[in-house]
Motif scaffolding. Structure first.
Motif, PDB file in Angstrom:
ATOM      1  N   LEU A  69      65.554 -15.570 -25.380  1.00 25.54           N
ATOM      2  CA  LEU A  69      66.622 -16.120 -24.544  1.00 25.54           C
ATOM      3  C   LEU A  69      66.230 -17.534 -24.130  1.00 25.54           C
ATOM      4  O   LEU A  69      65.046 -17.809 -23.888  1.00 25.54           O
ATOM      5  CB  LEU A  69      66.811 -15.277 -23.268  1.00 25.54           C
ATOM      6  N   HIS A 117      65.111  -9.663 -18.841  1.00 22.46           N
ATOM      7  CA  HIS A 117      66.216  -8.739 -19.085  1.00 22.46           C
ATOM      8  C   HIS A 117      66.330  -7.749 -17.932  1.00 22.46           C
ATOM      9  O   HIS A 117      65.322  -7.356 -17.334  1.00 22.46           O
ATOM     10  CB  HIS A 117      65.999  -7.969 -20.390  1.00 22.46           C
ATOM     11  N   ASP A 145      69.632 -12.589 -18.857  1.00 27.12           N
ATOM     12  CA  ASP A 145      70.491 -12.027 -19.910  1.00 27.12           C
ATOM     13  C   ASP A 145      71.806 -11.481 -19.346  1.00 27.12           C
ATOM     14  O   ASP A 145      72.456 -10.665 -19.996  1.00 27.12           O
ATOM     15  CB  ASP A 145      69.758 -10.921 -20.681  1.00 27.12           C
ATOM     16  N   GLU A 149      74.834 -11.789 -21.563  1.00 29.58           N
ATOM     17  CA  GLU A 149      74.723 -10.890 -22.707  1.00 29.58           C
ATOM     18  C   GLU A 149      75.047  -9.448 -22.318  1.00 29.58           C
ATOM     19  O   GLU A 149      75.727  -8.723 -23.049  1.00 29.58           O
ATOM     20  CB  GLU A 149      73.311 -10.990 -23.273  1.00 29.58           C
ATOM     21  N   ARG A 165      78.693  -9.001 -22.117  1.00 33.62           N
ATOM     22  CA  ARG A 165      79.324  -8.997 -23.433  1.00 33.62           C
ATOM     23  C   ARG A 165      79.213  -7.630 -24.110  1.00 33.62           C
ATOM     24  O   ARG A 165      80.141  -7.178 -24.783  1.00 33.62           O
ATOM     25  CB  ARG A 165      78.684 -10.078 -24.304  1.00 33.62           C
TER      26      ARG A 165
END
Length: 299
Positions: free
Chosen positions: A245, A123, A175, A178, A181
């Motif tokens: 993930l 991340h 990520d 993500e 998003r």
């Protein structure tokens, strides 16, 4: 080659930046699996007192983060422990806990000079508090240590930023979709060097590691801290994490990267975070991680 007699294990199982669901058992589990012996450590383990009993799931009104005051207080305690270790010319190996332990590590280095950070993590941990869906500092720790976020956490002891963007290398992110998003600030819009998992898959771990080492050599810094978040490992290798993930590094890839950094002589210390033994029912994942760390140090 890192001298095992200088390795100073600091057990810092704080969960103030995440949740008390089991990740606080990371260090104890690795040690119970023989990590200290496997690394040849001779110094006694230092247990850094945590404030986990103060954990609250409620966001602080001023910072929009969880556990702001407790994180400040714990970070000050960890900072002293890391500083003492460095003053003794040791190699601090900090076992978390969650990634918010960096708030106690990077300020200690900032007080000593100009240090960099190799941030190995699936991340980006670059959320702003208002964009974080949880308020957990473990999803914004890299942003905070580079000076982005609430004053109470980014400027402890008036040290902001704890590390400059130009001295940060993020390795292994997967990520990115993500973060887009959820509207996180984009780490690639900063001066931080980002080497995502896709690039590792395309170019190979050897080439990526060479790039990391080259940047470390070319950037003015007195040393680098290595942060190793175990969720960078492939999901089928380490599913014992809070935020899973698809994809990720194999043990062999992670060991090549970590061992190459350690033998470079440029790594000042290391932190290990995000493995939840409560999600590892038969203990196999923890044993495999312990063995992999031993190989990384002894390669």
């Amino acid at each position: 080659m890192l001298n095992p007699q200088t390795i100073d294990i600091l057990l810092a199982p704080s969960i103030l930046g995440l949740s008390p669901t089991g990740v606080e058992l990371l260090g104890k589990t690795l040690l119970d699996n023989g990590l200290a012996k496997s690394l040849g450590v001779t110094l006694p383990v230092t247990e850094v007192p945590t404030l986990n009993h103060l954990y609250s799931p409620d966001r602080d009104e001023d910072t929009n983060c969880l556990n702001t005051q407790a994180l400040q207080d714990f970070s000050a305690v960890l900072r002293k422990a890391v500083t003492h270790s460095l003053d003794q010319r040791r190699f601090p190996l900090v076992l978390g806990g969650d990634c918010s332990i960096l708030l106690g590590i990077m300020p200690a280095l900032k007080k000593k000079g100009r240090y960099g950070l190799v941030f190995v993590d699936a991340h980006a941990d670059f959320y702003e508090p208002e964009k974080s869906t949880t308020g957990e500092v473990a999803d914004m720790d890299l942003a905070i240590v580079t000076g982005r976020g609430p004053e109470a956490l980014t400027n402890m002891d008036q040290l902001r930023p704890y590390v400059e963007d130009e001295r940060v290398i993020q390795v292994g992110q997967r990520d990115q979709e993500e973060t887009r998003r959820f509207g996180s600030q984009e780490i690639r819009d900063s001066a931080i060097t980002c080497i995502g998992f896709d690039e590792i898959a395309q170019k190979g771990i050897e080439n990526v590691t060479a790039r990391v080492l080259q940047q470390m050599n070319e950037t003015e810094a007195e040393g680098y801290w290595l942060h190793y978040d175990l969720d960078v490992l492939a999901d089928d290798i380490n599913p014992a994490v809070e935020y899973r993930l698809p994809g990720g590094l194999s043990f062999e890839q992670a060991e090549y990267l970590v061992s190459s950094l350690l033998v470079s002589g440029k790594i000042t210390g290391m932190s290990i975070t995000i493995y939840n033994p409560s999600l590892d029912k038969d203990g196999r994942i923890g044993r495999n991680i312990t063995d992999s760390l031993a190989r990384s140090f002894n390669r």
